[in-house]
Design an enzyme around this catalytic site. Structure first.
Site, PDB file in Angstrom:
ATOM      1  N   TYR A  75       0.880  -1.170   0.000  1.00 33.32           N
ATOM      2  CA  TYR A  75       0.000   0.000   0.000  1.00 33.32           C
ATOM      3  C   TYR A  75       0.919   1.221   0.000  1.00 33.32           C
ATOM      4  O   TYR A  75       1.631   1.465   0.965  1.00 33.32           O
ATOM      5  CB  TYR A  75      -0.849  -0.063   1.266  1.00 33.32           C
ATOM      6  CG  TYR A  75      -1.957   0.934   1.442  1.00 33.32           C
ATOM      7  CD1 TYR A  75      -2.217   1.940   0.537  1.00 33.32           C
ATOM      8  CD2 TYR A  75      -2.768   0.863   2.572  1.00 33.32           C
ATOM      9  CE1 TYR A  75      -3.249   2.833   0.743  1.00 33.32           C
ATOM     10  CE2 TYR A  75      -3.808   1.748   2.781  1.00 33.32           C
ATOM     11  CZ  TYR A  75      -4.041   2.740   1.873  1.00 33.32           C
ATOM     12  OH  TYR A  75      -5.052   3.634   2.097  1.00 33.32           O
ATOM     13  N   LYS A  97      -1.456  -1.173  -4.044  1.00 36.41           N
ATOM     14  CA  LYS A  97      -2.519  -0.185  -4.030  1.00 36.41           C
ATOM     15  C   LYS A  97      -1.848   1.171  -4.032  1.00 36.41           C
ATOM     16  O   LYS A  97      -1.128   1.526  -3.081  1.00 36.41           O
ATOM     17  CB  LYS A  97      -3.404  -0.310  -2.787  1.00 36.41           C
ATOM     18  CG  LYS A  97      -4.541   0.724  -2.836  1.00 36.41           C
ATOM     19  CD  LYS A  97      -5.184   1.047  -1.513  1.00 36.41           C
ATOM     20  CE  LYS A  97      -6.043   2.312  -1.704  1.00 36.41           C
ATOM     21  NZ  LYS A  97      -6.631   2.793  -0.450  1.00 36.41           N
ATOM     22  N   VAL A 136      -9.499   1.174  -5.818  1.00 37.02           N
ATOM     23  CA  VAL A 136      -9.835   1.073  -4.397  1.00 37.02           C
ATOM     24  C   VAL A 136     -10.278   2.465  -3.931  1.00 37.02           C
ATOM     25  O   VAL A 136      -9.599   3.108  -3.133  1.00 37.02           O
ATOM     26  CB  VAL A 136      -8.617   0.581  -3.580  1.00 37.02           C
ATOM     27  CG1 VAL A 136      -9.033   0.265  -2.139  1.00 37.02           C
ATOM     28  CG2 VAL A 136      -7.983  -0.649  -4.217  1.00 37.02           C
TER      29      VAL A 136
END
Lengths: 310, 310, 310, 310
Positions: free
Chosen positions: A138, A166, A212
């Site tokens: 992330y 992400k 996302v």
């Protein structure tokens, strides 16, 4: 747009509804998750930044994840954050996520503690080695104050340490370059998910495997339509839907800037919108953040009306 | 130089010795604390940045604090960190610290979560309200990425929310201005502690009530002499001692910069020096940091010899 | 406290008084310079940040420097800024300064253009090679957005490229370490000047060879007393004077923060104070900055009265 | 994709070829401009960041602009930078550009001098008022260290102060939001140009009116094909061309990172590529930057070959 991992498409980061006592509101969370699945999301990201994970204790986190997994009931995969300042605690959270049924875990670079690229790489490798489910990286420098280099992401991908990234870095230039490298280096299974609410169409068109967007808590159907339009090759429809969502995103400006900042304005407005929409029972949010007040909620309502959600 | 609180003078932030399995090495920690008390420190700060607190889990933190409190045995007061990203978990840690015998707790601004001044103020007020012991504000923007304004510190001081500040901001200009304001506004009980190893003499001469130098783990006697020299008005002796300690501080350059950064170099070198000096059994350090290797330890040894510690 | 170069002691950076048409007000500048020399300054720094040099064109810069050199009339040395984004223009300004009678020139790291340590080093070496007078390095990351490392400063010092450094970095920790290294490496002729108005006593006590405080435009006699107190070993008197000057420095808070920032508040308040004191005819300042208005000037006046300057 | 201003489509920022003596190489500049016009560019941006404008003196700038205007010969419009730290000098440069035949001028926020939003707004309004040609705002925080807010850009657009924006902010999220606001507020004449080489297709598809890619010095035909593909609605062809250009952009990694940074790597590699391609006679670049050496040029050559330019 297809990948070998189950983690592609629309994977919203689920906010964590709270009661006035700041504990998890299970019924609201169940409604929130069910609404997103009904809208056609492809997965759920539990215990992320929008989910207030760093503000919750382990008991509340476990409860939230259990509810999300149970409500998803295998219809869509659940990814869970293992977001802690250092490695040992991230490993503990990754193992808890695995035990509670998450199909993958997500870790950031270490934070608070000052680190460089070698410490960051050691962190991801250690977390990955501690669990059997895939690990996602992330990239969120606005929170952890370091940026994952494309070189590091690609090396970890080639070594099987991470199954995807992400990207919430704000560095769309870098992410675009990463997309090209992922394709050029034959990493067809590697998931590339954008976290930027307002750039989803662009990044899907550029080859990202999914999104996302925190805003998809508020309008999962809109983001589902956006994904479908891109998949259908209808660029004009995708852009129109994206632009409607950009207008919706203005709810983050509802809170008075003189008395609010950062996540009070972000997750705080998402929760307020969900409360106004009747999805969750309260817009309560963890300290030190504050819930939006009536005047601010009124401004959220106006935006919701302007884009046709009310 | 005297204050009404017991927290003034030399209050080192205690490193947390670990075994090779990365759990707390109790015997080493006892030796470390006893050595500092014998050297004449005025207090101990447990579970701070140098103590790797954000890298430890609650069980290890509790153990470390218990050992420090027990070893101090009332001879000097113990302050304990309650350093977590958000308020609820900071409150939990503050209460644990109080329960385990800390005479005060220390909190930073929230981190990871994006906040502004209102969120920061709410955080300190909430933590203070949750415990009966005094609260110190720890200003460390290099870790939390926000700076406490002097206005906020003074308002919290006047309201009795905080009993003092530990300044590790790097902004000595701002700290000097704070010292003048603290005196001008009659806050004679408010503790003003500098965390900068190389500026202790300057800040004591400018009116700071104490210091919290991580390097005092390695040379507590040197910092005790420095404090004594300032108290005695011997500016030349204070400067000479400070300059010797600045030379000692060069141990933070011992780790290879190509493969280490930040706290690997900082706390990692403190631990290595303590290991070379025979105070602790290992220079092990929490992941994702790494222990200094033999070549690096050799460079630490050279610095220790150059300043007369070996 | 003595050095082999003539550039030590109190060397204020001279503001550039302007008329309402934003051209140099020669008569006001003459009065300003004469007042500082009468107060006992040891040198003058023309065309620095406080002097608005980057906001002036070459004709105005040349005029300002000529007036300062002529008014100084050899009683104190004049240093002049050669502050431009890149090397060629800095060389042009350095040569102009030399031609107009400056006894040394001052350059910063390059700015606007993105550079690293090698580009910065090349810049200083090129400027130094272009003139016969000594070069000072001006470390001001808040303006140029890079920091001079101590390693670079020391290397340039050993190589005879720079004769000294003006530290406006805000990194007093680093400057203190530099002072120790300068002494340890036998660079007794190297000038170490602090630019921080509120830390002059501390840095002189720590071995700095002088100060360059913008606030000394407003109260040169105060800074001269401060320097004299340190030279006399009267630490208490130095601290008392420094603390009075810290109170005076609050004039930078006079401008409304809702409509002003940065140098409007800094140099803008210095000029306003000088105007209130009757030293200069106008508080006009270069665009895009703005002059303080009457209400703001009133707050400056109050501060001046509170410290006994009115 | 059409606008009422002549400044839309592909408007490369022209590098400034230099001889070994670091003065403008007129013949090389003429060839460079002619090649871009032949390739189908829609305009030229002279004296921008890639053109080393802040590193050149006024005589060299004037010469470069004259050559570009003369070579363009009215076939495409020329925009010229008026990029200086403060307002007075920016006005001087804007007037020079107007006098020398530029059809618009481009200014950044002030730099070196510390400013806030009010100072920035005053700067743009003052520059615009000083010339009769349109003004563009150049948003480049990596150089000036402040970001233009969308609110400011929109207010200046509505007031007729600026005719467009060149976005080199790296904040594609913000730029996307700006594009939506520009359309929503009926600013159909307002030019929105992206400066990011690797995001041109995405931004054109999102409604940007044009691009200003430095890399188009090297491959103007590639960028012209990319623009044409978007105009024709051929998203797949646009993406394929963009991805080829992303591969080409890797020339910026050719310079040894141990001895180069920033613009040495950026404009330095563009010039080296043009030299390898035989367009310009030398890859010389202004101090403090350095020209790429033979080994580095070899790596540039390899990239050029890999994308079919050699």
């Amino acid at each position: 747009m297809t990948t070998a991992t189950p983690f592609h498409g629309l994977v919203p980061p689920v906010v964590t509804p709270l009661g006035e006592d700041l504990t998890v509101d299970v019924a609201s969370l169940e409604r929130l998750v069910a609404r997103m699945i009904d809208a056609g999301v492809d997965g759920l990201f539990a215990l992320g930044s929008s989910g207030e994970t760093v503000l919750l204790d382990d008991a509340q986190r476990d409860l939230a994840l259990e509810v999300i997994v149970k409500t998803a009931d295998g219809r869509v995969p659940v990814i869970a954050g293992a977001i802690e300042p250092g490695t040992a605690r991230s490993v503990q959270r990754a193992r808890a996520a695995e035990r509670l049924g998450a199909q993958a875990v997500v870790a950031t670079a270490p934070f608070y503690v000052i680190v460089g690229p070698h410490e960051i790489e050691r962190h991801f490798r250690s977390v990955a080695a501690a669990v059997d489910v895939p690990l996602f990286a992330y990239d969120i420098p606005v929170c952890v104050h370091s940026k994952l280099s494309n070189d590091l992401v690609l090396r970890l991908a080639h070594d099987g340490v991470i199954a995807g990234v992400k990207d919430s870095s704000g560095d769309d230039v870098g992410f675009r370059q990463l997309l090209v490298q992922v394709a050029a280096e034959g990493l067809s299974d590697f998931a590339t998910l954008t976290g930027h609410e307002v750039m989803v169409d662009s990044m899907l068109l550029a080859g990202a495997s999914g999104s996302v967007p925190g805003l998809a808590n508020v309008d999962p159907a809109g983001y589902a339509r956006l994904h479908a339009a891109v998949a259908a090759g209808d660029v004009a429809a995708a852009r129109a839907e994206q632009e409607r969502l950009i207008q919706l995103f203005r709810i983050v400006d509802a809170a008075d800037p003189a008395t609010s900042a950062g996540m009070t304005r972000g997750a705080g407005s998402f929760k307020t919108a969900l409360h106004v929409l009747g999805v969750i029972d309260s817009n309560a949010i963890s300290l030190p953040l504050r819930a939006l007040d009536d005047a601010e909620s009124g401004r959220v309502r106006e935006v919701l009306e302007s884009v046709g959600l009310l």
